[in-house]
Design an enzyme around this catalytic site. Structure first.
Site, PDB file in Angstrom:
ATOM      1  CB  THR A   1      -1.228  -0.045   1.016  1.00  0.00           C
ATOM      2  OG1 THR A   1      -0.200  -0.044   2.213  1.00  0.00           O
ATOM      3  CG2 THR A   1      -2.056  -1.017   1.199  1.00  0.00           C
ATOM      4  CG  ASP A   2      -1.008   4.460  -1.632  1.00  0.00           C
ATOM      5  OD1 ASP A   2      -1.676   4.958  -0.307  1.00  0.00           O
ATOM      6  OD2 ASP A   2      -1.193   4.811  -2.723  1.00  0.00           O
ATOM      7  CB  ALA A   3       1.390   7.641   1.756  1.00  0.00           C
TER       8      ALA A   3
ATOM      9  N   GLY B   1      -3.114   4.808   2.337  1.00  0.00           N
ATOM     10  CA  GLY B   1      -3.314   3.326   2.532  1.00  0.00           C
ATOM     11  C   GLY B   1      -3.746   2.118   2.131  1.00  0.00           C
ATOM     12  CB  VAL B   2      -5.388   2.337  -1.506  1.00  0.00           C
ATOM     13  CG1 VAL B   2      -6.754   2.934  -0.776  1.00  0.00           C
ATOM     14  CG2 VAL B   2      -4.610   3.528  -2.269  1.00  0.00           C
TER      15      VAL B   2
END
Length: 150
Positions: free
Chosen positions: A21-23, A25-26
């Site tokens: 995930t990225d920053a 949250g996805v």
């Protein structure tokens, strides 16, 4: 040879992990392509193909492989975000285009709903001359068997 159901080697379930995930949250967009390659590799293994006979590695000199299968086109469509802990189903639909190329179509589903798609086109080339060549017998058989009764 015993008839097998292609679903045995063309469907994979996985759970989204934190590192994917990225920053926000996805799932980071590039992860879909990584999952595609992992699904393809697992499909080949489940079908009975030895991966180091298809993909170059440090254990095998690239010139020892009969063909290389570079990606020449890829695209993805994202319909819904994925979050840590989501369980998804990845369905692989391989299609032979001609004697030297094929496309891998992937459908990503969560709770039965399609949440993304990708397609990745590969071309078979001679690893030394880099010229197009016929697909290997193994890949041709996998493509043929994958298209039956699915």
């Amino acid at each position: 040879m015993e008839k097998r159901n292609p679903r045995e080697w063309l469907c994979l379930n996985r759970t989204v992990r934190f590192g994917e995930t990225d920053a926000a949250g996805v799932v980071h967009f590039v992860e879909l392509f990584r999952w595609c390659h992992e699904t393809w590799e697992e499909s080949l293994e489940k079908f009975g193909i030895v991966l180091k006979e298809i993909f170059p590695s440090t254990q095998i000199n690239t010139s020892q492989l009969d063909v290389a299968l570079p990606v020449v086109h890829c695209e993805a469509n994202y319909f819904q975000p994925l979050y840590v802990g989501d369980t998804i189903n990845i369905e692989l639909y391989p299609e032979k285009i001609n004697e030297s190329s094929f496309v891998l179509l992937f459908k990503f589903k969560k709770n039965g709903e399609q949440i993304g798609t990708t397609n990745i086109k590969h071309v078979s080339i001679n690893p030394i001359t880099r010229e197009k060549c016929a697909l290997s017998k193994q890949i041709n058989l996998w493509l043929h068997e994958s298209g039956l009764n699915f």
